[in-house]
Design a protein around this motif. Structure first.
Motif, mmCIF file in Angstrom:
data_model
loop_
_atom_site.group_PDB
_atom_site.id
_atom_site.type_symbol
_atom_site.label_atom_id
_atom_site.label_comp_id
_atom_site.label_asym_id
_atom_site.label_seq_id
_atom_site.Cartn_x
_atom_site.Cartn_y
_atom_site.Cartn_z
ATOM 1 N N THR A 1 0.828 -1.208 0.000
ATOM 2 C CA THR A 1 0.000 0.000 0.000
ATOM 3 C C THR A 1 0.863 1.258 0.000
ATOM 4 O OG1 THR A 1 -1.786 -1.152 1.155
ATOM 5 C CG2 THR A 1 -1.796 1.253 1.258
ATOM 6 N N LEU A 2 1.904 1.277 0.816
ATOM 7 C CA LEU A 2 2.776 2.455 0.895
ATOM 8 C C LEU A 2 3.513 2.710 -0.420
ATOM 9 C CD1 LEU A 2 4.198 2.005 4.496
ATOM 10 C CD2 LEU A 2 2.797 3.918 3.692
ATOM 11 N N ASP A 3 3.735 1.673 -1.203
ATOM 12 C CA ASP A 3 4.401 1.849 -2.498
ATOM 13 C C ASP A 3 3.597 2.742 -3.438
ATOM 14 O OD1 ASP A 3 6.644 0.416 -1.865
ATOM 15 O OD2 ASP A 3 5.966 -1.465 -2.774
ATOM 16 N N GLN A 4 2.318 2.907 -3.155
ATOM 17 C CA GLN A 4 1.458 3.737 -3.993
ATOM 18 C C GLN A 4 1.416 5.194 -3.527
ATOM 19 O OE1 GLN A 4 -2.446 1.807 -4.414
ATOM 20 N NE2 GLN A 4 -1.505 -0.137 -3.820
ATOM 21 N N TYR A 5 2.011 5.468 -2.372
ATOM 22 C CA TYR A 5 1.973 6.821 -1.821
ATOM 23 C C TYR A 5 3.060 7.679 -2.449
ATOM 24 C CZ TYR A 5 -1.462 5.764 1.817
ATOM 25 O OH TYR A 5 -2.606 5.452 2.492
ATOM 26 N N GLN A 6 2.810 8.973 -2.515
ATOM 27 C CA GLN A 6 3.749 9.886 -3.147
ATOM 28 C C GLN A 6 3.993 11.095 -2.262
ATOM 29 O OE1 GLN A 6 1.673 12.056 -6.514
ATOM 30 N NE2 GLN A 6 0.140 10.447 -6.145
ATOM 31 N N TYR A 7 5.209 11.580 -2.323
ATOM 32 C CA TYR A 7 5.583 12.754 -1.543
ATOM 33 C C TYR A 7 5.228 14.009 -2.351
ATOM 34 C CZ TYR A 7 8.496 16.225 0.823
ATOM 35 O OH TYR A 7 8.945 17.352 1.466
ATOM 36 N N GLU A 8 4.041 14.524 -2.065
ATOM 37 C CA GLU A 8 3.524 15.668 -2.820
ATOM 38 C C GLU A 8 2.527 16.398 -1.933
ATOM 39 O OE1 GLU A 8 0.947 18.021 -5.155
ATOM 40 O OE2 GLU A 8 0.286 16.052 -4.414
ATOM 41 N N THR A 9 2.536 17.728 -2.003
ATOM 42 C CA THR A 9 1.756 18.544 -1.070
ATOM 43 C C THR A 9 0.276 18.218 -1.094
ATOM 44 O OG1 THR A 9 3.343 20.336 -1.370
ATOM 45 C CG2 THR A 9 1.266 20.894 -0.310
ATOM 46 N N ASN A 10 -0.345 18.237 -2.248
ATOM 47 C CA ASN A 10 -1.792 18.000 -2.335
ATOM 48 C C ASN A 10 -2.149 16.590 -1.876
ATOM 49 O OD1 ASN A 10 -2.282 20.589 -3.307
ATOM 50 N ND2 ASN A 10 -2.076 19.960 -5.456
ATOM 51 N N PHE A 11 -1.300 15.627 -2.240
ATOM 52 C CA PHE A 11 -1.543 14.258 -1.810
ATOM 53 C C PHE A 11 -1.459 14.168 -0.295
ATOM 54 C CE2 PHE A 11 -0.236 9.892 -0.854
ATOM 55 C CZ PHE A 11 -1.191 9.170 -1.549
ATOM 56 N N TYR A 12 -0.490 14.847 0.301
ATOM 57 C CA TYR A 12 -0.329 14.845 1.759
ATOM 58 C C TYR A 12 -1.600 15.340 2.444
ATOM 59 C CZ TYR A 12 1.225 16.236 6.424
ATOM 60 O OH TYR A 12 1.325 16.393 7.782
ATOM 61 N N TYR A 13 -2.111 16.492 1.996
ATOM 62 C CA TYR A 13 -3.279 17.061 2.674
ATOM 63 C C TYR A 13 -4.546 16.240 2.413
ATOM 64 C CZ TYR A 13 -0.536 21.011 4.212
ATOM 65 O OH TYR A 13 0.407 21.790 4.845
ATOM 66 N N ARG A 14 -4.605 15.558 1.282
ATOM 67 C CA ARG A 14 -5.753 14.683 1.042
ATOM 68 C C ARG A 14 -5.725 13.501 2.003
ATOM 69 N NH1 ARG A 14 -7.014 10.265 -2.101
ATOM 70 N NH2 ARG A 14 -5.041 10.200 -3.244
ATOM 71 N N ILE A 15 -4.546 12.904 2.189
ATOM 72 C CA ILE A 15 -4.422 11.784 3.133
ATOM 73 C C ILE A 15 -4.656 12.266 4.560
ATOM 74 C CG2 ILE A 15 -2.826 10.079 4.095
ATOM 75 C CD1 ILE A 15 -3.864 9.384 1.308
ATOM 76 N N ARG A 16 -4.138 13.427 4.890
ATOM 77 C CA ARG A 16 -4.322 13.963 6.248
ATOM 78 C C ARG A 16 -5.791 14.188 6.573
ATOM 79 N NH1 ARG A 16 -2.263 19.792 8.541
ATOM 80 N NH2 ARG A 16 -4.333 20.367 7.740
ATOM 81 N N SER A 17 -6.591 14.557 5.551
ATOM 82 C CA SER A 17 -8.000 14.891 5.785
ATOM 83 C C SER A 17 -8.871 13.660 6.028
ATOM 84 C CB SER A 17 -8.563 15.668 4.593
ATOM 85 O OG SER A 17 -8.644 14.836 3.436
#
Length: 321
Positions: free
Chosen positions: A130-146
Motif C-alpha cells: 500500500t505504501l508503495d502507492q503513496y507519493q511525496y507531494e503537497t496536495n496528496f499529503y493534505y488529502r491523506i491527512r484529511s
C-alpha cells in the motif's frame, strides 16, 4: 483499563484507582534489586545496518542516540519486558536484537501508533504494498491527512499513519481539540516513506509481542516480580516548548510525573526491575530521590543545515544497581 485522571478528579481519585495495588507501608526507595551489567552494544553495532531493525517512525524524545549509554544500565536478565510509553520503540528493538526479550508487552496511549505496530506485526507485506502507492507531494499529503482513520481499512489506516509521520513537519504528532491530526506538510529532499527491509526486520521482532492501547498505570495489572519495566514518558521540557506531547487530553505535566513516581514505587515493592529516562530537570531529581540516578549525555546530532545540535542530558533512574 485504568484511565489517566483529569484535572477535575485530581490526586485523590488517582489514589483510589491505585488502591488495590498499594502496599500497606510507605515506600522506602531502597535499592533492593541487583542486576549485574552485561554490555551488548558491540554485538548490536556489529549487525550490518541493512539487517538491523530500527525505529520506523520519527518520535519526539527518541532514545536511539542514547542506546550505547543505556546499554550497561539495562538489566542483564529479566522475565517479561514492559514498555508503557513505547513511542518509536528504540529500547525494545535494541533489547530484542541482542536477545534479552523473550516475552514483551508494548503499549501506548496513541491509538494510531499502536494500530500501526499491530499491522506491522500481523500484515507487513500488505502495508508495504500500500505504501508503495503513496507519493511525496503537497496536495496528496493534505488529502491523506484529511481522511478519517476510523473509516479506513486497517491497512490503509496504518499506511496513513506512517506516511504522515514520515512526511509531516519534523515528524511531529499533534492533534487539534477535535482529535484530528493537524501537522503541516514537511519540506524534505526525497524522504523515505517506506523502508520495506526495515519494516520486515521489525515485523520479525514483533512476533509474539503483545501490543495494547493503554495508559501507563495499566502496567500495574500485568507486571510481575522479576519483570523489567522501562518507562520513557513524554518530556515536560518538550511539551512546554513544542506542544506535541499531549497526553489524553492534557500535556504530560508535573502532576503526571508525581503519579508516575507512585507507579514506580509500587512496581519496586512488587519486585520488578524498573528504569525510567527523562530530561535532567530538578523535579525529576526531587521526585525520585533515593533511587539510583545517573546522567547520560547523548551524542551530538547533525541538523538539516549541517550544524550540530547541542548535547542533551538525560536522567536514568533505576531501582537496581
Amino acid at each position: 483499563m485504568w484511565m489517566t485522571p483529569s484535572k477535575s478528579t485530581g490526586h485523590a481519585q488517582f489514589c483510589n484507582v491505585m488502591a488495590p495495588y498499594m502496599a500497606t507501608t510507605e515506600p522506602t526507595a531502597l535499592l533492593r534489586h541487583y542486576s549485574p551489567p552485561a554490555p551488548a552494544y558491540d554485538r548490536y553495532d556489529a549487525i550490518p545496518r541493512e539487517l538491523r531493525a530500527e525505529p520506523f517512525v520519527k518520535w519526539a524524545g527518541s532514545k536511539k542516540r542514547h542506546l550505547s549509554a543505556f546499554d550497561p544500565l539495562f538489566p542483564a536478565h529479566f522475565e517479561a519486558y514492559h514498555e508503557p510509553f513505547v513511542g518509536g520503540g528504540s529500547a525494545f528493538l535494541y533489547l530484542a536484537q541482542v536477545g534479552r526479550i523473550e516475552k514483551g508487552i508494548l503499549s501506548d496511549l496513541n491509538a494510531e501508533l499502536i494500530h500501526l505496530y499491530r499491522v506491522i506485526r500481523d500484515d507487513v507485506e500488505a502495508l508495504i504494498a500500500t505504501l508503495d502507492q503513496y507519493q511525496y507531494e503537497t496536495n496528496f499529503y493534505y488529502r491523506i491527512r484529511s481522511l478519517d482513520p476510523s473509516k479506513m481499512s486497517p491497512i490503509n489506516r496504518a499506511a496513513r499513519m506512517l506516511f504522515l509521520n514520515r512526511t509531516c513537519f519534523n515528524g511531529l504528532y499533534r492533534v487539534n481539540s477535535s482529535g484530528k491530526f493537524n501537522v503541516p506538510f514537511g519540506r524534505y529532499t526525497n524522504p523515505i516513506i517506506c523502508n520495506a527491509a526495515n519494516l520486515r526486520h521489525v515485523h520479525r521482532l514483533l512476533q509474539g509481542v503483545e501490543l495494547q492501547r493503554w495508559t501507563y498505570e495499566t502496567v500495574l495489572e500485568v507486571a510481575n516480580s522479576g519483570d523489567f519495566v522501562y518507562l520513557d514518558p513524554p518530556s515536560q521540557v518538550l511539551a512546554s516548548s513544542a506542544r506535541f506531547t499531549d497526553y489524553s487530553p492534557e500535556a504530560f505535566t508535573d502532576n503526571h510525573m508525581g503519579r508516575l513516581r507512585e507507579v514506580f514505587d509500587i512496581l519496586d515493592q512488587r519486585g520488578c526491575l524498573v528504569m525510567l529516562s527523562n530530561p535532567n530537570v530538578a523535579l525529576n531529581r526531587q521526585l525520585f530521590d533515593g533511587y539510583d540516578i545517573r546522567e547520560v549525555t547523548s551524542p551530538r546530532a547533525v541538523r538539516r543545515d549541517g550544524r550540530r545540535r547541542g548535547r542533551r542530558v538525560e536522567l536514568v533512574i533505576r531501582n537496581f544497581a
